[in-house]
Write an enzyme that holds these catalytic residues in place. Structure first.
Site, short mmCIF file in Angstrom:
data_model
loop_
_atom_site.label_atom_id
_atom_site.label_comp_id
_atom_site.label_asym_id
_atom_site.label_seq_id
_atom_site.Cartn_x
_atom_site.Cartn_y
_atom_site.Cartn_z
N THR A 64 -12.35 10.64 -5.54
CA THR A 64 -12.49 10.01 -4.22
C THR A 64 -11.15 9.71 -3.54
O THR A 64 -11.13 9.41 -2.35
CB THR A 64 -13.20 8.65 -4.36
OG1 THR A 64 -12.43 7.84 -5.28
CG2 THR A 64 -14.61 8.82 -4.91
N HIS B 107 8.13 -2.19 12.86
CA HIS B 107 7.31 -1.92 11.67
C HIS B 107 8.10 -2.12 10.38
O HIS B 107 7.52 -2.39 9.33
CB HIS B 107 6.73 -0.51 11.74
CG HIS B 107 5.89 -0.32 12.95
ND1 HIS B 107 4.71 -0.99 13.15
CD2 HIS B 107 6.09 0.44 14.06
CE1 HIS B 107 4.19 -0.65 14.32
NE2 HIS B 107 5.02 0.21 14.89
C1 RB5 Z 1 -13.51 10.49 -12.32
O1 RB5 Z 1 -14.83 10.79 -12.60
C2 RB5 Z 1 -13.42 9.64 -11.06
O2 RB5 Z 1 -13.87 8.35 -11.32
C3 RB5 Z 1 -12.00 9.62 -10.56
O3 RB5 Z 1 -11.57 10.94 -10.29
C4 RB5 Z 1 -11.74 8.88 -9.26
O4 RB5 Z 1 -12.62 9.29 -8.27
C5 RB5 Z 1 -11.63 7.42 -9.36
O5 RB5 Z 1 -11.41 6.72 -8.37
#
Ligand code: RB5
Length: 145
Positions: A70, A136
């Protein structure tokens, strides 16, 4: 250090996108060093976030890229370190503003969230936008006080 020198790493969840980014940077002739992971076996994102973070804090590199599923775990992990301003922008406007106003020094991206083209667009804007400085800078200094 004026020339961009990039430290990059991922966990297994960001492995494929990391390789796409390395290929893209190579085509642009931008210096990049891969801190791993080097295969798709399950591993822990804080380990790889720390490698890139320390490389930047030691001034061996001036920008970092961290990729996970993510982008969120990498962002949280990197921001535990004073002097690091890691951002996980979902679009190129946020990527641009994170450079102009926040002087972000680490970009985190989510392989399971972004397609390759969208990720590279964000990366390109982030790489090519300078920090505005001025008012900034004072705010950034406050982050580390
Ligand atoms: C791995 O499955 C996942 O948790 C990791 O890549 C990440 O997304 C964590 O924030």
């Amino acid at each position: 250090m004026n020339k961009i020198k990039i430290a990059i790493a991922s966990d297994h969840g960001g492995f494929d996108l990391k390789n796409e980014i390395i290929n893209y940077l190579a085509l642009q002739k931008i210096d990049v060093f891969d801190f791993g992971t080097h295969d798709k076996n399950s591993c822990d994102y804080p380990v790889y976030a720390k490698k890139v973070t320390l490389a930047i804090l030691n001034n061996d590199f001036n920008r970092g890229i961290l990729v996970c599923g993510t982008g969120i775990g990498m962002q949280i992990a990197a921001n535990r370190f004073k002097g690091i301003r890691a951002v996980c922008p979902g679009n190129s406007y946020c990527a641009k503003m994170s450079r102009l106003h926040n002087d972000s020094n680490i970009l985190t991206l989510g392989q399971r969230v972004l397609g390759v083209d969208a990720a590279l667009e964000i990366l390109n804007v982030w790489l090519n936008t300078p920090f505005e400085g001025g008012r900034h800078q004072k705010r950034i200094d406050m982050l580390d006080e």
